[in-house]
Design an enzyme around this catalytic site. Structure first.
Site, mmCIF file in Angstrom:
data_model
loop_
_atom_site.group_PDB
_atom_site.id
_atom_site.type_symbol
_atom_site.label_atom_id
_atom_site.label_comp_id
_atom_site.label_asym_id
_atom_site.label_seq_id
_atom_site.Cartn_x
_atom_site.Cartn_y
_atom_site.Cartn_z
ATOM 1 C CB CYS A 103 2.670 5.902 3.845
ATOM 2 S SG CYS A 103 2.618 5.687 5.614
ATOM 3 C CG HIS A 153 -3.044 5.888 5.760
ATOM 4 N ND1 HIS A 153 -2.479 5.434 4.584
ATOM 5 C CD2 HIS A 153 -2.006 6.383 6.493
ATOM 6 C CE1 HIS A 153 -1.171 5.659 4.612
ATOM 7 N NE2 HIS A 153 -0.858 6.221 5.760
ATOM 8 C CB CYS A 201 -5.205 11.049 13.383
ATOM 9 S SG CYS A 201 -4.478 12.051 14.692
#
Lengths: 370, 138
Positions: free
Chosen positions: A70, A314, A188
């Protein structure tokens, strides 16, 4: 940067190319000034960076594809800044791109070779265990934790490029589908497609080519986790702390001077651990600070004004670059409905990856100054 | 459990399964500074010594934290409990939790290693893996 969300009709190269065009237009430069490229992505396969550049007709440049889970996009920015600091290049582009919806559904898992993946670890479950321990040690309530997705999705509702544009309530969080107790779906970050790009210039090139809107990258720090000799606390992040210290020292700026931050809120609990690890809030204090509104866009120290990973989305490789895009726009006063009042110093934090026995795979902290 | 029913360890480098059905988790101990690591390492991250020996860990520890996993990969049937157990050697190991109702698990519970059937190899032979269950009398 591109809009973040689901892009069924494009791929990582299309998204990267769109982000590149956006960065070039924003800088107002001839794209042929770009001397080198670093392209961060995680699950997009070999030489995705070359596919991005081929798309826009920029051939022949030195280019490196960067994978650091990430933190891939943020690591691409750091590599670009090092190429400039080394005196090798004056104008370098860093791109982060990911078409995640075509690669993954549901919970991400560590690489199957990992001993923890072999017994059933998923990324949400690892953060869920940290949340459980934090609740036990610091008395954080489930309702307090829910205020983080409520805040971040409210910010995202004010961000036209965000994946989610709808405000939610604490009840929405608590009634959403359980993923790994105590975390639920709204805790999340989503599976998102998207890309972002930034152009870095040497001081010399900035004087010559910048349209006067450049901001200064004062520090770009990177660390990897150390192997634990003793089991580390899971409610504090020594890796985030150490990386932040590198960045504060390099920038000559302390945490008390940071006006706002984009931090890696892959899960609600992650935002707590990150801001405390960065020294922006004292350990154990963040849940009540959020309750007081301190971390809101209008608060004392806004956290994730873009909506963060939870609200904005994301797309792994794209995430770290998109954080820097948000900080640049906030520092320039170009953030519209979600503009923070007069910020001078912004901080971006990413961390990603999981390997058994080390606290975290890769962590980046970047500090930008108007 | 009879010897013939004991499957092969699902990850022999990390879990030793003996023919009598007993077993231990394996890791490294640094001969120079005494630090322990799971899984086996080639060098000590405390003192950088490469004099590491492979050791069997204790089978009793304490539950540091846990979660009930409700969404996972197709390889695992949900829900299941996952936890980190701290062992006296100074290692923390993740494993599934068995032998207790999911809503009765608590941080700090004494736990023991439990060797249990854990999937099959590519030829369909049963494998033995590990879970943690609450210690007797708890």
């Amino acid at each position: 940067m591109t809009r973040f969300g689901k892009h069924p009709d494009s791929d990582a190269a299309d998204l990267g190319a769109e982000a590149l065009h956006g960065a070039v237009a924003d800088a107002g430069i001839d794209p042929r000034l770009i001397e080198a490229a670093y392209v961060g992505h995680v699950f997009q396969g070999m030489v995705t960076g070359q596919r991005v550049l081929a798309q826009v007709g920029l051939a022949g440049l030195p280019l490196a594809n960067v994978e650091n889970a990430c933190s891939s996009g943020a690591t691409a920015i750091r590599e670009a800044s090092l190429a400039i600091r080394a005196g090798e290049h004056d104008v370098v582009i860093a791109i982060g791109t990911e078409h995640l919806t075509s690669k993954f559904r549901g919970a991400l898992t560590p690489d199957p070779s990992d001993p923890e993946a072999a017994v059933g670890a998923t990324m949400p479950s690892v953060y869920a265990m940290r949340a459980r321990r934090y609740m036990e040690e610091f008395g954080m309530t489930r309702e307090q934790l829910a205020l983080i997705p409520v805040k971040n999705k409210s910010n995202a509702a004010r961000n036209p490029l965000a994946h989610f544009r709808k405000e939610i309530t604490v009840e929405d969080v608590l009634e959403s589908r359980p993923i790994a107790d105590p975390l639920r779906l709204h805790d999340c970050s989503p599976v998102t497609d998207g890309a972002a790009a930034v152009i870095l210039m040497s001081d010399k090139a900035a004087k010559q080519h910048s349209n006067g809107r450049a901001v200064k990258l004062a520090a770009s720090a990177l660390r990897t986790g150390t192997v634990d000799v003793e089991p580390a606390s899971m409610t504090f992040e020594p890796l985030t702390w150490a990386t932040a210290q590198d960045a504060y020292e390099r920038a000559g700026i302390g945490p008390e001077e940071v006006d706002f931050a984009e931090v890696h809120d892959c899960f609600s609990i992650a935002e707590v651990l990150r801001v405390e690890g960065l020294g922006l809030f004292k350990q154990g204090d963040y849940p009540s600070a959020v309750e007081r509104g301190d971390a809101n866009i209008e608060g004392r120290l806004p956290i994730n004004p873009s909506g963060g990973l939870i609200g904005k989305g994301h797309p792994l490789g794209g995430t770290g670059v998109a954080q820097v895009v948000e900080i640049v726009r906030q520092l320039r006063g170009e953030s519209g409905d979600r503009q923070i009042e007069g910020p001078r110093v912004g901080l971006a934090h990413c961390r990603g990856g999981k390997a058994v026995g080390i606290e975290g795979a890769a962590c980046t902290v970047q500090i930008l100054v108007r | 459990m009879s010897a013939s029913a004991v499957g092969v360890s699902f990850r022999p480098g990390e879990l030793e399964v003996r023919p009598d059905g007993t077993g231990n988790q394996l890791g490294s101990r640094c001969s120079a500074c005494g630090a322990h690591f799971f899984p086996v390492r080639e060098a000590c991250s405390g003192c950088l010594s490469d004099q590491l020996e492979t050791v069997r860990f204790s089978t009793e520890g304490t539950l540091y934290t846990f979660s009930i996993v409700r969404q996972s990969t197709p390889a695992f049937e949900v829900p299941y409990a996952l936890g980190y157990v701290d062992f006296p050697e100074g290692v923390r190991i993740m494993g599934q939790i068995s032998g207790i109702d999911l809503d009765e698990i608590k941080i700090g519970m004494p736990m023991v290693l439990s060797l249990e059937p854990f999937g099959e190899d590519e030829e369909g032979n049963p494998l033995t893996g590990y879970r943690f269950r609450p210690a007797e009398g708890n």
